[in-house]
Design a protein around this motif. Structure first.
Motif, PDB file in Angstrom:
ATOM      1  N   GLY A 123      78.294  69.662  27.311  1.00 58.55           N
ATOM      2  CA  GLY A 123      77.383  69.572  26.178  1.00 58.55           C
ATOM      3  C   GLY A 123      77.622  70.592  25.093  1.00 58.55           C
ATOM      4  O   GLY A 123      76.781  70.773  24.210  1.00 58.55           O
ATOM      5  N   ASP A 124      78.771  71.285  25.119  1.00 62.20           N
ATOM      6  CA  ASP A 124      79.051  72.336  24.143  1.00 62.20           C
ATOM      7  C   ASP A 124      79.935  71.774  23.027  1.00 62.20           C
ATOM      8  O   ASP A 124      81.168  71.791  23.107  1.00 62.20           O
ATOM      9  CB  ASP A 124      79.743  73.514  24.831  1.00 62.20           C
ATOM     10  CG  ASP A 124      79.685  74.778  23.986  1.00 62.20           C
ATOM     11  OD1 ASP A 124      79.656  74.645  22.744  1.00 62.20           O
ATOM     12  OD2 ASP A 124      79.670  75.880  24.558  1.00 62.20           O
ATOM     13  N   LEU A 125      79.295  71.291  21.967  1.00 56.38           N
ATOM     14  CA  LEU A 125      80.030  70.699  20.850  1.00 56.38           C
ATOM     15  C   LEU A 125      80.843  71.741  20.103  1.00 56.38           C
ATOM     16  O   LEU A 125      81.972  71.464  19.673  1.00 56.38           O
ATOM     17  CB  LEU A 125      79.048  70.011  19.899  1.00 56.38           C
ATOM     18  CG  LEU A 125      79.658  69.337  18.669  1.00 56.38           C
ATOM     19  CD1 LEU A 125      80.667  68.265  19.075  1.00 56.38           C
ATOM     20  CD2 LEU A 125      78.571  68.730  17.789  1.00 56.38           C
TER      21      LEU A 125
ATOM     22  N   ILE B  82      84.856  71.494  19.398  1.00 59.30           N
ATOM     23  CA  ILE B  82      85.470  71.550  18.071  1.00 59.30           C
ATOM     24  C   ILE B  82      86.459  72.705  17.980  1.00 59.30           C
ATOM     25  O   ILE B  82      87.578  72.555  17.461  1.00 59.30           O
ATOM     26  CB  ILE B  82      84.400  71.676  16.972  1.00 59.30           C
ATOM     27  CG1 ILE B  82      83.514  70.426  16.953  1.00 59.30           C
ATOM     28  CG2 ILE B  82      85.039  71.902  15.602  1.00 59.30           C
ATOM     29  CD1 ILE B  82      82.324  70.526  16.013  1.00 59.30           C
ATOM     30  N   SER B  83      86.062  73.869  18.495  1.00 61.12           N
ATOM     31  CA  SER B  83      86.936  75.045  18.448  1.00 61.12           C
ATOM     32  C   SER B  83      88.216  74.814  19.247  1.00 61.12           C
ATOM     33  O   SER B  83      89.309  75.197  18.816  1.00 61.12           O
ATOM     34  CB  SER B  83      86.202  76.275  18.999  1.00 61.12           C
ATOM     35  OG  SER B  83      85.079  76.579  18.217  1.00 61.12           O
TER      36      SER B  83
ATOM     37  N   ARG C 122      76.042  62.271  24.305  1.00 61.08           N
ATOM     38  CA  ARG C 122      75.432  62.828  23.101  1.00 61.08           C
ATOM     39  C   ARG C 122      74.055  63.430  23.367  1.00 61.08           C
ATOM     40  O   ARG C 122      73.698  64.452  22.760  1.00 61.08           O
ATOM     41  CB  ARG C 122      75.315  61.740  22.023  1.00 61.08           C
ATOM     42  CG  ARG C 122      74.979  62.292  20.642  1.00 61.08           C
ATOM     43  CD  ARG C 122      75.056  61.200  19.582  1.00 61.08           C
ATOM     44  NE  ARG C 122      74.913  61.781  18.253  1.00 61.08           N
ATOM     45  CZ  ARG C 122      73.763  62.079  17.676  1.00 61.08           C
ATOM     46  NH1 ARG C 122      72.644  61.848  18.322  1.00 61.08           N
ATOM     47  NH2 ARG C 122      73.729  62.618  16.472  1.00 61.08           N
ATOM     48  N   ASP C 123      73.311  62.851  24.263  1.00 52.26           N
ATOM     49  CA  ASP C 123      71.952  63.333  24.515  1.00 52.26           C
ATOM     50  C   ASP C 123      71.922  64.755  25.054  1.00 52.26           C
ATOM     51  O   ASP C 123      70.963  65.504  24.801  1.00 52.26           O
ATOM     52  CB  ASP C 123      71.230  62.401  25.503  1.00 52.26           C
ATOM     53  CG  ASP C 123      70.938  61.046  24.877  1.00 52.26           C
ATOM     54  OD1 ASP C 123      70.934  60.959  23.627  1.00 52.26           O
ATOM     55  OD2 ASP C 123      70.723  60.074  25.635  1.00 52.26           O
ATOM     56  N   LYS C 124      72.950  65.136  25.791  1.00 55.36           N
ATOM     57  CA  LYS C 124      72.936  66.483  26.368  1.00 55.36           C
ATOM     58  C   LYS C 124      73.717  67.493  25.533  1.00 55.36           C
ATOM     59  O   LYS C 124      73.836  68.660  25.923  1.00 55.36           O
ATOM     60  CB  LYS C 124      73.497  66.453  27.798  1.00 55.36           C
ATOM     61  CG  LYS C 124      74.947  66.028  27.904  1.00 55.36           C
ATOM     62  CD  LYS C 124      75.366  65.988  29.382  1.00 55.36           C
ATOM     63  CE  LYS C 124      76.823  65.576  29.535  1.00 55.36           C
ATOM     64  NZ  LYS C 124      77.220  65.489  30.960  1.00 55.36           N
ATOM     65  N   MET C 125      74.239  67.080  24.387  1.00 56.31           N
ATOM     66  CA  MET C 125      75.005  67.992  23.543  1.00 56.31           C
ATOM     67  C   MET C 125      74.088  68.921  22.775  1.00 56.31           C
ATOM     68  O   MET C 125      73.055  68.506  22.252  1.00 56.31           O
ATOM     69  CB  MET C 125      75.893  67.214  22.560  1.00 56.31           C
ATOM     70  CG  MET C 125      77.167  66.681  23.175  1.00 56.31           C
ATOM     71  SD  MET C 125      78.280  66.070  21.895  1.00 56.31           S
ATOM     72  CE  MET C 125      79.638  65.516  22.917  1.00 56.31           C
ATOM     73  N   ARG C 126      74.492  70.170  22.692  1.00 51.13           N
ATOM     74  CA  ARG C 126      73.773  71.158  21.899  1.00 51.13           C
ATOM     75  C   ARG C 126      74.315  71.093  20.486  1.00 51.13           C
ATOM     76  O   ARG C 126      75.453  71.534  20.215  1.00 51.13           O
ATOM     77  CB  ARG C 126      73.937  72.554  22.496  1.00 51.13           C
ATOM     78  CG  ARG C 126      73.404  72.671  23.911  1.00 51.13           C
ATOM     79  CD  ARG C 126      73.442  74.117  24.402  1.00 51.13           C
ATOM     80  NE  ARG C 126      74.811  74.607  24.543  1.00 51.13           N
ATOM     81  CZ  ARG C 126      75.583  74.371  25.604  1.00 51.13           C
ATOM     82  NH1 ARG C 126      75.120  73.655  26.629  1.00 51.13           N
ATOM     83  NH2 ARG C 126      76.799  74.865  25.667  1.00 51.13           N
ATOM     84  N   MET C 127      73.525  70.544  19.561  1.00 50.34           N
ATOM     85  CA  MET C 127      73.977  70.370  18.195  1.00 50.34           C
ATOM     86  C   MET C 127      73.864  71.673  17.417  1.00 50.34           C
ATOM     87  O   MET C 127      72.788  72.286  17.382  1.00 50.34           O
ATOM     88  CB  MET C 127      73.146  69.282  17.475  1.00 50.34           C
ATOM     89  CG  MET C 127      73.249  67.929  18.145  1.00 50.34           C
ATOM     90  SD  MET C 127      74.934  67.296  18.083  1.00 50.34           S
ATOM     91  CE  MET C 127      74.753  65.792  19.073  1.00 50.34           C
TER      92      MET C 127
END
Length: 224
Positions: free
Chosen positions: A62-64, A68-69, A211-216
């Motif tokens: 869940g670490d978006l 990305i990094s 997506r539901d568990k991702m930290r935005m």
């Protein structure tokens, strides 16, 4: 080796004027081949399986931001650029992710497809130039025989035809490697395009499923 080059130089000289454009075609083909090999097998290449395996770990957790990094830290290739464009737009929703990856695919695909098609053209042109050179040589040969001593006609004709055929041989020596390289590089190009499309769908499905568990993040910096 020196003897071989000496023989080639002799045949090149005997082939007449049309040998020059064929030689130019050969150098252009070699340049395109080197450029495409470097791009398709080194610059634009990435191990898709390893890349997606590591990316999935961040998405599953869940670490978006880390996803990305991680993608941004990879070698810049068409595949990583497309996936990065999709990840950056995750906070906006599924439709924006799909649109971003589609746009990135349209932008990146030409980078791996460009110039490869020139090899097929060069192969065909070199063959035709060789044929044209041979025809021009034969016309000159028969013209010379018409005014020659009857006793010497057979010798002159055989010698002239032999020289004229140098153009055909040199044209084929240019065309065959160009066409073989085209087939190999076109196959590699198609494989990379398919990898991008397959990975895009896989990542989109992965994002939708998790997506539901991702930290935005509050803000996501877009890097070009």
């Amino acid at each position: 080796m020196g003897e071989m080059f000496g023989t080639l130089a002799k045949h090149y000289h005997e082939g007449g004027f049309m040998m020059h454009p064929i030689l130019v075609s050969l150098f252009v083909a070699l340049g395109v081949i080197v450029d495409r090999v470097i791009t398709l097998y080194f610059k634009a290449s990435v191990d898709k399986e390893v890349f997606l395996k590591e990316l999935k770990k961040h998405v599953y957790s869940g670490d978006l931001d880390k996803a990305i990094s991680f993608t941004a830290s990879q070698k810049k290739t068409p595949l990583t650029s497309v996936i990065k464009a999709g990840l950056i737009n995750v906070p906006k929703g599924e439709a924006d992710v799909q649109a971003a990856m589609d746009e990135a695919t349209l932008r990146e695909s030409p980078k791996i497809e460009t110039r490869t098609g020139y090899l097929a053209m060069i192969g065909n042109v070199a063959t035709l130039l060789g044929l044209l050179g041979t025809i021009v040589g034969l016309i000159s040969a028969f013209g010379a025989v018409a005014n020659a001593n009857p006793a010497d006609k057979a010798t002159i004709l055989a010698s002239s035809i032999s020289e004229a055929m140098n153009c055909t041989a040199f044209g084929l020596l240019t065309a065959i490697p160009a066409l073989v390289a085209y087939s190999v590089l076109q196959g590699r190009t198609q494989h990379m395009v398919e990898e991008i499309n397959e990975s895009s769908v896989a990542v989109l499905n992965l994002i939708v499923a998790n997506r539901d568990k991702m930290r935005m993040p509050a803000t996501v910096a877009v890097e070009e």
